[in-house]
Design a protein around this motif. Structure first.
Motif, short mmCIF file in Angstrom:
data_model
loop_
_atom_site.label_atom_id
_atom_site.label_comp_id
_atom_site.label_asym_id
_atom_site.label_seq_id
_atom_site.Cartn_x
_atom_site.Cartn_y
_atom_site.Cartn_z
N ASP A 71 0.79 -0.93 -0.09
CA ASP A 71 -0.10 0.10 -0.18
C ASP A 71 0.88 1.38 0.01
O ASP A 71 0.47 2.52 -0.18
CB ASP A 71 -0.96 -0.13 1.04
CG ASP A 71 -1.95 -1.22 1.12
OD1 ASP A 71 -2.17 -1.58 0.15
OD2 ASP A 71 -2.49 -1.51 2.19
N GLN A 72 2.16 1.14 0.00
CA GLN A 72 2.90 2.27 0.34
C GLN A 72 2.98 3.37 -0.71
O GLN A 72 2.97 4.42 -0.68
CB GLN A 72 4.60 1.90 0.75
CG GLN A 72 4.60 1.72 2.22
CD GLN A 72 6.19 1.34 2.43
OE1 GLN A 72 7.05 1.18 1.41
NE2 GLN A 72 6.30 1.13 3.78
N ALA A 73 2.96 2.65 -2.28
CA ALA A 73 3.17 3.59 -3.25
C ALA A 73 1.99 4.45 -3.29
O ALA A 73 2.14 5.80 -3.59
CB ALA A 73 3.12 2.74 -4.61
N SER A 74 0.66 3.99 -3.22
CA SER A 74 -0.44 4.81 -3.27
C SER A 74 -0.65 5.86 -2.09
O SER A 74 -1.19 7.00 -2.14
CB SER A 74 -1.66 3.97 -3.51
OG SER A 74 -1.94 3.30 -1.97
N TYR A 75 -0.25 5.21 -0.88
CA TYR A 75 -0.14 6.03 0.34
C TYR A 75 0.69 7.28 0.17
O TYR A 75 0.38 8.41 0.48
CB TYR A 75 0.52 5.36 1.63
CG TYR A 75 0.00 5.75 2.86
CD1 TYR A 75 -1.25 5.74 3.44
CD2 TYR A 75 0.97 6.38 3.69
CE1 TYR A 75 -1.49 6.21 4.64
CE2 TYR A 75 0.71 7.02 4.66
CZ TYR A 75 -0.49 6.96 5.33
OH TYR A 75 -0.81 7.37 6.49
N ILE A 76 2.03 6.97 -0.51
CA ILE A 76 2.86 8.11 -0.55
C ILE A 76 2.31 9.08 -1.62
O ILE A 76 2.56 10.29 -1.32
CB ILE A 76 4.45 7.46 -0.96
CG1 ILE A 76 4.96 6.85 0.06
CG2 ILE A 76 5.15 8.47 -1.60
CD1 ILE A 76 6.20 5.78 -0.12
N ALA A 77 1.82 8.46 -2.61
CA ALA A 77 1.25 9.52 -3.88
C ALA A 77 0.22 10.40 -3.18
O ALA A 77 -0.04 11.38 -3.62
CB ALA A 77 0.73 8.61 -5.22
N THR A 78 -0.65 9.66 -2.26
CA THR A 78 -1.62 10.79 -1.56
C THR A 78 -1.15 11.79 -0.90
O THR A 78 -1.76 12.78 -0.76
CB THR A 78 -2.67 9.55 -0.79
OG1 THR A 78 -3.33 8.77 -1.55
CG2 THR A 78 -3.75 10.33 -0.17
N GLN A 79 -0.22 11.37 0.06
CA GLN A 79 0.52 12.44 0.96
C GLN A 79 1.06 13.56 0.24
O GLN A 79 0.94 14.51 0.40
CB GLN A 79 1.20 11.60 1.70
CG GLN A 79 1.02 10.63 2.89
CD GLN A 79 -0.48 11.22 3.18
OE1 GLN A 79 -1.07 12.42 3.72
NE2 GLN A 79 -1.50 10.06 2.91
N LYS A 80 1.75 13.07 -0.95
CA LYS A 80 2.21 14.13 -1.85
C LYS A 80 1.18 15.05 -2.50
O LYS A 80 1.69 16.34 -2.35
CB LYS A 80 3.06 13.39 -3.20
CG LYS A 80 4.40 12.90 -2.84
CD LYS A 80 5.25 12.29 -3.78
CE LYS A 80 6.44 11.45 -3.80
NZ LYS A 80 7.18 10.86 -4.91
N GLY A 81 0.13 14.36 -2.78
CA GLY A 81 -0.91 15.31 -3.30
C GLY A 81 -1.33 16.14 -2.34
O GLY A 81 -1.70 17.29 -2.69
N ARG A 82 -1.66 15.72 -1.17
CA ARG A 82 -2.00 16.68 -0.08
C ARG A 82 -1.11 17.62 0.30
O ARG A 82 -1.47 19.01 0.50
CB ARG A 82 -2.31 15.61 1.24
CG ARG A 82 -3.65 14.85 1.07
CD ARG A 82 -3.69 14.06 2.13
NE ARG A 82 -4.78 13.39 2.16
CZ ARG A 82 -5.31 12.32 3.16
NH1 ARG A 82 -4.51 12.01 4.19
NH2 ARG A 82 -6.35 11.60 2.74
#
Length: 109
Positions: A71-82
């Motif tokens: 799940d890390q890749a999508s989690y990191i992408a989400t945080q980058k977006g935020r």
């Protein structure tokens, strides 16, 4: 007084071709936080402390390994977006979170 200005503003906007929803009009007092579409309006625009705290907490979960590897890749992408959203509103607030994320990503690899 603001309540006297609302009819003037509404009529001016209507003449300009805009539609005004009376249910969305809100008179805010001088001591209340002015928030429009999730952005706190003031001398320096910002997002709420709650949203910043959620980003900070998400980075903490990533740092301590609470996020599953798949799940890390999508989690990191989400945080980058935020963080990018925060940077579009208040770059100074986002810079610290960007540095924290970069440090965490450096340690993950």
């Amino acid at each position: 007084e603001a309540r006297n200005l609302i009819p003037i503003a509404v009529s001016t906007l209507r003449r300009g071709g805009f539609r005004i929803s009376r249910s969305k009009l809100k008179v805010m007092g001088g001591r209340k936080r002015r928030e429009v579409n999730g952005v706190i309006a003031g001398t320096t625009p910002s997002v709420s402390r709650e949203k910043r705290d959620r980003i900070r907490a998400a980075l903490h979960h990533l740092k301590i390994g609470d996020i599953r590897e798949e799940d890390q890749a999508s989690y990191i992408a989400t945080q980058k977006g935020r963080i990018a959203y925060l940077a579009s509103i208040n770059p100074a607030q986002a810079s610290k979170l960007e540095m924290q994320l970069a440090e965490i990503l450096g340690n993950l690899q």
